[in-house]
Design an enzyme around this catalytic site. Structure first.
Site, PDB file in Angstrom:
ATOM      1  N   ASP A   1      30.740   6.405 -80.746  1.00 41.81           N
ATOM      2  CA  ASP A   1      30.792   5.311 -79.769  1.00 41.81           C
ATOM      3  C   ASP A   1      32.229   4.836 -79.652  1.00 41.81           C
ATOM      4  O   ASP A   1      32.925   4.744 -80.662  1.00 41.81           O
ATOM      5  CB  ASP A   1      29.876   4.161 -80.227  1.00 41.81           C
ATOM      6  CG  ASP A   1      29.457   3.252 -79.082  1.00 41.81           C
ATOM      7  OD1 ASP A   1      30.348   2.697 -78.410  1.00 41.81           O
ATOM      8  OD2 ASP A   1      28.242   3.092 -78.863  1.00 41.81           O
TER       9      ASP A   1
ATOM     10  N   SER B   1      17.552   7.153 -65.808  1.00 41.40           N
ATOM     11  CA  SER B   1      17.228   5.813 -65.322  1.00 41.40           C
ATOM     12  C   SER B   1      16.312   5.860 -64.111  1.00 41.40           C
ATOM     13  O   SER B   1      16.443   6.754 -63.262  1.00 41.40           O
ATOM     14  CB  SER B   1      18.530   5.114 -64.924  1.00 41.40           C
ATOM     15  OG  SER B   1      18.245   3.922 -64.250  1.00 41.40           O
ATOM     16  N   ALA B   2      15.456   4.861 -64.007  1.00 39.65           N
ATOM     17  CA  ALA B   2      14.604   4.735 -62.817  1.00 39.65           C
ATOM     18  C   ALA B   2      15.445   4.477 -61.571  1.00 39.65           C
ATOM     19  O   ALA B   2      14.954   4.655 -60.452  1.00 39.65           O
ATOM     20  CB  ALA B   2      13.620   3.590 -63.019  1.00 39.65           C
TER      21      ALA B   2
ATOM     22  N   TYR C   1      26.128   4.697 -59.737  1.00 37.56           N
ATOM     23  CA  TYR C   1      25.535   4.829 -61.076  1.00 37.56           C
ATOM     24  C   TYR C   1      24.337   5.785 -61.040  1.00 37.56           C
ATOM     25  O   TYR C   1      24.249   6.738 -61.819  1.00 37.56           O
ATOM     26  CB  TYR C   1      25.121   3.441 -61.586  1.00 37.56           C
ATOM     27  CG  TYR C   1      24.220   3.484 -62.802  1.00 37.56           C
ATOM     28  CD1 TYR C   1      24.692   3.952 -64.018  1.00 37.56           C
ATOM     29  CD2 TYR C   1      22.893   3.052 -62.733  1.00 37.56           C
ATOM     30  CE1 TYR C   1      23.863   4.001 -65.134  1.00 37.56           C
ATOM     31  CE2 TYR C   1      22.070   3.090 -63.844  1.00 37.56           C
ATOM     32  CZ  TYR C   1      22.554   3.567 -65.043  1.00 37.56           C
ATOM     33  OH  TYR C   1      21.736   3.620 -66.141  1.00 37.56           O
TER      34      TYR C   1
ATOM     35  N   LYS D   1      23.552   9.653 -62.768  1.00 35.34           N
ATOM     36  CA  LYS D   1      22.378  10.013 -63.584  1.00 35.34           C
ATOM     37  C   LYS D   1      21.662  11.222 -62.953  1.00 35.34           C
ATOM     38  O   LYS D   1      21.220  12.136 -63.652  1.00 35.34           O
ATOM     39  CB  LYS D   1      21.409   8.830 -63.692  1.00 35.34           C
ATOM     40  CG  LYS D   1      21.935   7.682 -64.538  1.00 35.34           C
ATOM     41  CD  LYS D   1      22.030   8.056 -66.010  1.00 35.34           C
ATOM     42  CE  LYS D   1      22.596   6.943 -66.859  1.00 35.34           C
ATOM     43  NZ  LYS D   1      22.889   7.335 -68.238  1.00 35.34           N
TER      44      LYS D   1
ATOM     45  N   PHE E   1      12.732   2.315 -67.246  1.00 37.07           N
ATOM     46  CA  PHE E   1      12.596   1.294 -66.206  1.00 37.07           C
ATOM     47  C   PHE E   1      13.467   0.095 -66.637  1.00 37.07           C
ATOM     48  O   PHE E   1      14.668   0.236 -66.647  1.00 37.07           O
ATOM     49  CB  PHE E   1      11.124   1.026 -65.895  1.00 37.07           C
ATOM     50  CG  PHE E   1      10.636   2.080 -64.894  1.00 37.07           C
ATOM     51  CD1 PHE E   1      10.586   3.419 -65.256  1.00 37.07           C
ATOM     52  CD2 PHE E   1      10.367   1.746 -63.574  1.00 37.07           C
ATOM     53  CE1 PHE E   1      10.255   4.408 -64.323  1.00 37.07           C
ATOM     54  CE2 PHE E   1      10.024   2.727 -62.637  1.00 37.07           C
ATOM     55  CZ  PHE E   1       9.975   4.047 -63.022  1.00 37.07           C
TER      56      PHE E   1
HETATM   57  N1  LIG Z   1      19.690  -0.939 -70.353  1.00 41.30           N
HETATM   58  C1  LIG Z   1      19.146  -0.522 -69.235  1.00 41.30           C
HETATM   59  O1  LIG Z   1      18.600  -1.312 -68.458  1.00 41.30           O
HETATM   60  C2  LIG Z   1      19.149   0.953 -68.889  1.00 41.30           C
HETATM   61  C3  LIG Z   1      18.255   1.412 -67.915  1.00 41.30           C
HETATM   62  C4  LIG Z   1      18.274   2.752 -67.605  1.00 41.30           C
HETATM   63  C5  LIG Z   1      19.140   3.637 -68.248  1.00 41.30           C
HETATM   64  N2  LIG Z   1      20.001   3.161 -69.170  1.00 41.30           N
HETATM   65  C6  LIG Z   1      20.936   4.108 -69.813  1.00 41.30           C
HETATM   66  O2  LIG Z   1      20.717   4.097 -71.207  1.00 41.30           O
HETATM   67  C7  LIG Z   1      21.943   4.307 -71.905  1.00 41.30           C
HETATM   68  C8  LIG Z   1      22.116   3.198 -72.920  1.00 41.30           C
HETATM   69  O3  LIG Z   1      22.061   1.953 -72.241  1.00 41.30           O
HETATM   70  P1  LIG Z   1      22.312   0.574 -72.982  1.00 41.30           P
HETATM   71  O4  LIG Z   1      21.571  -0.459 -72.220  1.00 41.30           O
HETATM   72  O5  LIG Z   1      22.082   0.724 -74.428  1.00 41.30           O
HETATM   73  O6  LIG Z   1      23.855   0.391 -72.655  1.00 41.30           O
HETATM   74  P2  LIG Z   1      25.029  -0.080 -73.597  1.00 41.30           P
HETATM   75  O7  LIG Z   1      26.221  -0.269 -72.727  1.00 41.30           O
HETATM   76  O8  LIG Z   1      24.604  -1.203 -74.448  1.00 41.30           O
HETATM   77  O9  LIG Z   1      25.242   1.223 -74.513  1.00 41.30           O
HETATM   78  C9  LIG Z   1      26.046   2.301 -74.130  1.00 41.30           C
HETATM   79  C10 LIG Z   1      26.955   2.612 -75.295  1.00 41.30           C
HETATM   80  O10 LIG Z   1      27.798   3.690 -74.920  1.00 41.30           O
HETATM   81  C11 LIG Z   1      29.115   3.380 -75.338  1.00 41.30           C
HETATM   82  N3  LIG Z   1      30.043   4.121 -74.483  1.00 41.30           N
HETATM   83  C12 LIG Z   1      30.327   3.892 -73.183  1.00 41.30           C
HETATM   84  N4  LIG Z   1      31.215   4.775 -72.732  1.00 41.30           N
HETATM   85  C13 LIG Z   1      31.499   5.605 -73.775  1.00 41.30           C
HETATM   86  C14 LIG Z   1      32.355   6.709 -73.956  1.00 41.30           C
HETATM   87  N5  LIG Z   1      33.129   7.170 -72.955  1.00 41.30           N
HETATM   88  N6  LIG Z   1      32.394   7.326 -75.153  1.00 41.30           N
HETATM   89  C15 LIG Z   1      31.644   6.859 -76.182  1.00 41.30           C
HETATM   90  N7  LIG Z   1      30.819   5.807 -76.073  1.00 41.30           N
HETATM   91  C16 LIG Z   1      30.748   5.189 -74.888  1.00 41.30           C
HETATM   92  C17 LIG Z   1      29.237   1.877 -75.218  1.00 41.30           C
HETATM   93  O11 LIG Z   1      30.260   1.337 -76.013  1.00 41.30           O
HETATM   94  C18 LIG Z   1      27.858   1.443 -75.682  1.00 41.30           C
HETATM   95  O12 LIG Z   1      27.810   1.253 -77.068  1.00 41.30           O
HETATM   96  C19 LIG Z   1      23.041   4.352 -70.842  1.00 41.30           C
HETATM   97  O13 LIG Z   1      23.337   5.710 -70.580  1.00 41.30           O
HETATM   98  C20 LIG Z   1      22.395   3.705 -69.628  1.00 41.30           C
HETATM   99  O14 LIG Z   1      22.905   4.211 -68.433  1.00 41.30           O
HETATM  100  C21 LIG Z   1      20.024   1.840 -69.529  1.00 41.30           C
END
Ligand SMILES: NC(=O)c1ccc[n+]([C@@H]2O[C@H](COP(=O)([O-])OP(=O)(O)OC[C@H]3O[C@@H](n4cnc5c(N)ncnc54)[C@H](O)[C@@H]3O)[C@@H](O)[C@H]2O)c1
Length: 364
Positions: A32, A137-138, A161, A165, A200
């Site tokens: 991370d 993602s949805a 975004y 995906k 979702f």
């Molecule tokens: N939370 C939501 O509502 C949601 C919904 C659909 C999909 N997602 C997907 O799920 C995944 C996780 O989401 P989340 O809510 O935990 O988000 P988040 O931002 O809390 O977690 C993402 C993590 O990735 C790390 N990161 C970002 N860019 C990076 C890079 N270049 N190299 C290394 N680490 C990196 C960030 O520091 C963070 O810790 C994401 O891919 C997001 O697109 C999230």
């Protein structure tokens, strides 16, 4: 039990999933760059998993770095194979996720989300690691014409975004030698085991209140906004649209507790590791929809705080109802969300009231 690489494991969904994976006996390497998270999240995961310092060193290796950095990826895969502890599977959370920001910085989104996935998948290919669970993602369904939405619904992203995906999903299908979105289960002829999980709206927090969502900047999602209102970090919020064709006129969405999402990942990983090469595409949702006002009332009940809101016009591109058809995921994984809206509100409130500044709390 497997040795896993978890990209983005310090983030919201990643940290909760790391906890569930550690409790299930897996050993983890988290990669991370902390661009949207804090190392404190992983310290608290260690605390919640009751790992001694010695056990934590063995079972949770933490590497600060960018998922696009081929040098770091090479080192992680090489060291594992040289030590006789190869990375057996990857859960790929790392990415940028803010829809509004993706309009402002589309190239950053394509770079991190798409080029980052490509760098990771190339390294996996080179080391013969062919099992991956991907955070989709949805959002990629765009303005779906009807709900509940099955996995076979058309992919029509309406923001950069969602487009990133969709692009990674296509890359994964090509890698597995399968077609894009024909069926939620496809056999892979070349040995890949891939799960594309379409979340979702993951919300909530670990019931202990020790880990939770800690977005940097101004959050755009309902739950982080509500909890910031409750702790007076903001004063009011706008509900976009009160004339939708829904029971109270506000938009209806499918919310799922982050602990259920985390369990969904272990179930998906188990499904991949215990059956043949495949590409599976799964909606992770509850299949139930709640309107903005229903969520607001449930949150007020859980927190005891009255939330000020303003009803304003609809936003362009929004839809009335977005709810998952999660039946395929339930059947395939033998998994189902267990937690209700009241649990989501309670746990968000426990987290936010104990950590008003998230992981930047001085007292933490
Ligand atoms: N939370 C939501 O509502 C949601 C919904 C659909 C999909 N997602 C997907 O799920 C995944 C996780 O989401 P989340 O809510 O935990 O988000 P988040 O931002 O809390 O977690 C993402 C993590 O990735 C790390 N990161 C970002 N860019 C990076 C890079 N270049 N190299 C290394 N680490 C990196 C960030 O520091 C963070 O810790 C994401 O891919 C997001 O697109 C999230």
């Amino acid at each position: 039990m497997a040795r896993l690489l978890i990209t983005g494991g310090a983030g919201f969904i990643g940290s909760h999933t790391c906890l569930v994976l550690l409790n299930a006996g897996h050993d983890l390497i988290v990669l991370d760059n902390y661009s949207n998270s804090s190392p404190k999240a992983l310290e608290r995961v260690i605390e919640l998993a009751s790992l001694s310092l010695e056990k934590a060193t063995l079972r949770l290796e933490v590497v600060q770095g960018d998922v696009r950095d081929e040098g770091i990826l090479e080192r992680l895969f090489l060291e594992g194979s040289q030590a006789g502890r190869p990375i057996e599977a990857v859960i790929h959370f790392a990415g940028l996720k803010a829809v509004a920001e993706s309009f402002l910085k589309p190239t950053s989104y394509w770079s991190v989300n798409v080029c980052g996935s490509q760098a990771l998948l190339s390294k996996m290919e080179a080391y013969g690691c062919k099992t991956i669970v991907f955070s989709s993602s949805a959002t990629l369904y765009g303005a779906a014409k009807s709900s509940p939405i099955p996995e076979t619904a058309p992919i029509r992203p309406v923001n950069p975004y969602g487009a990133t995906k969709a692009a990674v999903e296509m890359m994964l299908a090509d890698l597995a030698g399968c077609s894009g979105n024909d069926a939620p289960f496809q056999t892979s002829q070349n040995g890949w085991r891939i799960a594309r999980l379409r979340y979702f709206n993951p919300v909530g927090a670990h019931p202990s209140g020790r880990i939770g969502e800690d977005p940097s900047g101004h959050p755009n999602n309902l739950f982080p906004i509500l909890s910031q209102l409750a702790i007076k970090r903001r004063s009011s919020f706008k509900v976009f649209g009160s004339d939708w064709p829904t029971p109270d006129g506000t938009g209806v969405r499918d919310y799922i507790h982050v602990m259920d999402v985390a369990e969904g990942h272990t179930a998906a990983l188990d499904a991949l590791l215990t059956s043949g090469p495949q590409l599976i595409t799964l909606n992770l949702g509850s299949g139930k929809g709640y309107s903005v006002l229903e969520v607001l009332k449930a949150f007020e009940k859980a927190s005891g705080v009255t939330v000020n809101y303003e009803l304003v016009d609809r936003r362009q591109g929004d839809v009335a109802i977005t709810v998952a058809d999660p039946q395929f995921a339930y059947r395939r994984l033998g998994w189902k969300p267990k937690l209700k809206l009241s649990d989501m509100c309670r746990d968000v409130w426990t987290w936010q009231s104990a950590n008003p500044l998230g992981f930047h709390n001085e007292a933490a």
